[in-house]
Design a protein around this motif. Structure first.
Motif, mmCIF file in Angstrom:
data_model
loop_
_atom_site.group_PDB
_atom_site.id
_atom_site.type_symbol
_atom_site.label_atom_id
_atom_site.label_comp_id
_atom_site.label_asym_id
_atom_site.label_seq_id
_atom_site.Cartn_x
_atom_site.Cartn_y
_atom_site.Cartn_z
ATOM 1 N N VAL A 48 0.907 -1.215 -0.085
ATOM 2 C CA VAL A 48 -0.027 -0.052 -0.034
ATOM 3 C C VAL A 48 0.800 1.173 -0.200
ATOM 4 C CG1 VAL A 48 -1.629 1.412 1.295
ATOM 5 C CG2 VAL A 48 -1.665 -1.184 1.408
ATOM 6 N N LEU A 49 0.631 2.055 -0.984
ATOM 7 C CA LEU A 49 1.475 3.252 -1.022
ATOM 8 C C LEU A 49 0.620 4.294 -0.976
ATOM 9 C CD1 LEU A 49 3.641 2.664 -4.123
ATOM 10 C CD2 LEU A 49 4.266 2.390 -1.755
ATOM 11 N N THR A 50 1.072 5.759 -0.061
ATOM 12 C CA THR A 50 0.164 6.813 -0.343
ATOM 13 C C THR A 50 1.248 7.947 -0.337
ATOM 14 O OG1 THR A 50 0.410 7.486 2.184
ATOM 15 C CG2 THR A 50 -1.215 5.729 1.771
ATOM 16 N N SER A 51 0.553 8.965 -0.456
ATOM 17 C CA SER A 51 1.332 10.474 -0.852
ATOM 18 C C SER A 51 1.805 10.916 0.471
ATOM 19 C CB SER A 51 0.693 11.315 -1.081
ATOM 20 O OG SER A 51 -0.562 11.921 -0.273
ATOM 21 N N GLY A 52 1.385 10.404 1.603
ATOM 22 C CA GLY A 52 1.892 10.974 3.073
ATOM 23 C C GLY A 52 1.021 12.342 3.412
ATOM 24 N N TYR A 53 0.245 12.480 2.542
ATOM 25 C CA TYR A 53 -0.699 13.727 3.146
ATOM 26 C C TYR A 53 -1.685 12.894 3.987
ATOM 27 C CZ TYR A 53 0.890 17.214 -0.074
ATOM 28 O OH TYR A 53 1.653 18.119 -0.744
ATOM 29 N N LEU A 54 -2.201 13.573 4.963
ATOM 30 C CA LEU A 54 -3.254 12.971 5.976
ATOM 31 C C LEU A 54 -4.386 12.414 5.294
ATOM 32 C CD1 LEU A 54 -4.037 12.396 9.006
ATOM 33 C CD2 LEU A 54 -5.010 14.964 9.107
ATOM 34 N N GLY A 69 -7.742 -5.972 6.994
ATOM 35 C CA GLY A 69 -6.346 -5.840 7.388
ATOM 36 C C GLY A 69 -5.304 -5.659 5.973
ATOM 37 N N GLY A 70 -4.164 -5.618 6.185
ATOM 38 C CA GLY A 70 -3.308 -5.718 5.008
ATOM 39 C C GLY A 70 -1.857 -5.071 5.471
ATOM 40 N N PRO A 71 -1.114 -4.967 4.515
ATOM 41 C CA PRO A 71 0.421 -4.586 4.778
ATOM 42 C C PRO A 71 0.305 -2.838 5.277
ATOM 43 C CG PRO A 71 -0.003 -4.653 2.363
ATOM 44 C CD PRO A 71 -1.186 -5.094 3.091
ATOM 45 N N GLU A 72 1.269 -2.446 5.999
ATOM 46 C CA GLU A 72 1.301 -1.125 6.447
ATOM 47 C C GLU A 72 1.476 -0.064 5.340
ATOM 48 O OE1 GLU A 72 1.149 1.782 9.572
ATOM 49 O OE2 GLU A 72 0.869 -0.574 9.865
ATOM 50 N N PRO A 73 0.799 1.116 5.268
ATOM 51 C CA PRO A 73 0.741 1.574 4.268
ATOM 52 C C PRO A 73 2.493 2.538 4.185
ATOM 53 C CG PRO A 73 -1.182 2.044 5.137
ATOM 54 C CD PRO A 73 -0.518 1.348 6.122
ATOM 55 N N VAL A 74 2.942 2.611 3.094
ATOM 56 C CA VAL A 74 4.160 3.286 2.942
ATOM 57 C C VAL A 74 4.007 4.700 2.470
ATOM 58 C CG1 VAL A 74 6.672 3.107 1.809
ATOM 59 C CG2 VAL A 74 5.280 1.134 2.823
ATOM 60 N N ALA A 75 4.459 5.688 2.699
ATOM 61 C CA ALA A 75 4.259 7.009 2.367
ATOM 62 C C ALA A 75 5.430 7.145 1.391
ATOM 63 C CB ALA A 75 4.106 8.047 3.448
ATOM 64 N N SER A 76 5.244 7.708 0.202
ATOM 65 C CA SER A 76 6.067 8.184 -0.695
ATOM 66 C C SER A 76 6.000 9.473 -1.124
ATOM 67 C CB SER A 76 6.198 7.103 -1.953
ATOM 68 O OG SER A 76 7.002 7.542 -2.997
ATOM 69 N N PRO A 77 7.084 10.514 -0.998
ATOM 70 C CA PRO A 77 7.011 11.857 -1.793
ATOM 71 C C PRO A 77 6.839 11.926 -3.189
ATOM 72 C CG PRO A 77 9.209 11.178 -1.068
ATOM 73 C CD PRO A 77 8.318 10.036 -0.647
ATOM 74 N N ASP A 78 6.862 10.765 -3.930
ATOM 75 C CA ASP A 78 6.786 10.749 -5.462
ATOM 76 C C ASP A 78 5.188 10.350 -5.844
ATOM 77 O OD1 ASP A 78 9.408 10.583 -6.199
ATOM 78 O OD2 ASP A 78 9.566 8.840 -5.154
ATOM 79 N N PHE A 79 4.133 10.121 -4.653
ATOM 80 C CA PHE A 79 2.694 10.078 -5.072
ATOM 81 C C PHE A 79 1.975 11.282 -4.611
ATOM 82 C CE2 PHE A 79 4.664 5.847 -5.597
ATOM 83 C CZ PHE A 79 3.798 5.518 -6.535
ATOM 84 N N THR A 80 2.680 12.608 -4.217
ATOM 85 C CA THR A 80 1.902 13.585 -4.074
ATOM 86 C C THR A 80 1.005 14.277 -5.038
ATOM 87 O OG1 THR A 80 3.828 15.142 -4.579
ATOM 88 C CG2 THR A 80 3.718 14.370 -2.340
ATOM 89 N N PRO A 81 0.377 15.305 -4.978
ATOM 90 C CA PRO A 81 -0.633 15.902 -5.839
ATOM 91 C C PRO A 81 0.299 16.492 -7.163
ATOM 92 C CG PRO A 81 -1.145 16.771 -3.969
ATOM 93 C CD PRO A 81 0.082 15.864 -3.694
ATOM 94 N N SER A 82 1.510 16.600 -6.933
ATOM 95 C CA SER A 82 2.356 17.007 -8.191
ATOM 96 C C SER A 82 3.263 15.889 -8.520
ATOM 97 C CB SER A 82 3.154 18.254 -7.751
ATOM 98 O OG SER A 82 4.002 18.043 -6.737
#
Length: 153
Positions: A48-54, A69-82
């Motif tokens: 699971v990947l997220t942008s890191g935004y709340l 359940g599932g894997p812990e989400p990983v925040a990536s700065p590459d998946f931000t709005p820009s």
């Protein structure tokens, strides 16, 4: 590999919060509906990947709770709005997983979807969920569902 691309649920308007605004109660319900739909489709997430935004993290967490359940989400700065869709695509193709959930934002998640598959939607409403399957340059659209419309948004 299957990739589920999701735009975050409806959020508040606190643009000055450090990690952006939180989900509204409607946004939480949208995320629950998206998670229930993924469960009904037989999703078994490996990453699971997220942008890191709340709002993206809350959407992913709510979906995972609904999935059981599932894997812990990983925040990536590459998946931000820009985020750059080609960079996001490269990251996805390097992850050794069979099923990946990506929770992102209106512009970047649509551009990523279209970069992977020309038949994917470009505009994502709140909690629009798209399933793509493929590898390398060969991707196909399996389905998409707009959970924002179900809540009048």
């Amino acid at each position: 590999m299957k990739v589920y691309l999701v735009r975050h649920g409806e959020c508040g308007h606190d643009a000055f919060a450090e990690r952006g605004p939180a989900l509204t109660p409607t946004g939480v319900e949208q995320a629950r509906s998206a998670g229930a739909f993924l469960r009904a489709q037989g999703a078994h997430l490996d990453a699971v990947l997220t942008s890191g935004y709340l709002r993206a993290e809350q959407t992913a967490q709510t979906m995972l709770e609904t999935l059981g359940g599932g894997p812990e989400p990983v925040a990536s700065p590459d998946f931000t709005p820009s985020g750059d869709p080609e960079t996001m695509r490269a990251i996805l193709t390097r992850i050794p997983a069979k099923e990946i959930l990506v929770v992102g934002h209106m512009c970047s998640i649509g551009e990523l979807a279209r970069t992977l598959c020309l038949h994917a939607p470009l505009i994502f409403g709140h909690c629009t969920t798209v399933a793509l399957e493929g590898c390398g340059n060969e991707w196909k659209l399996l389905w998409f569902k707009d959970f924002g419309k179900e809540y009048g948004k």
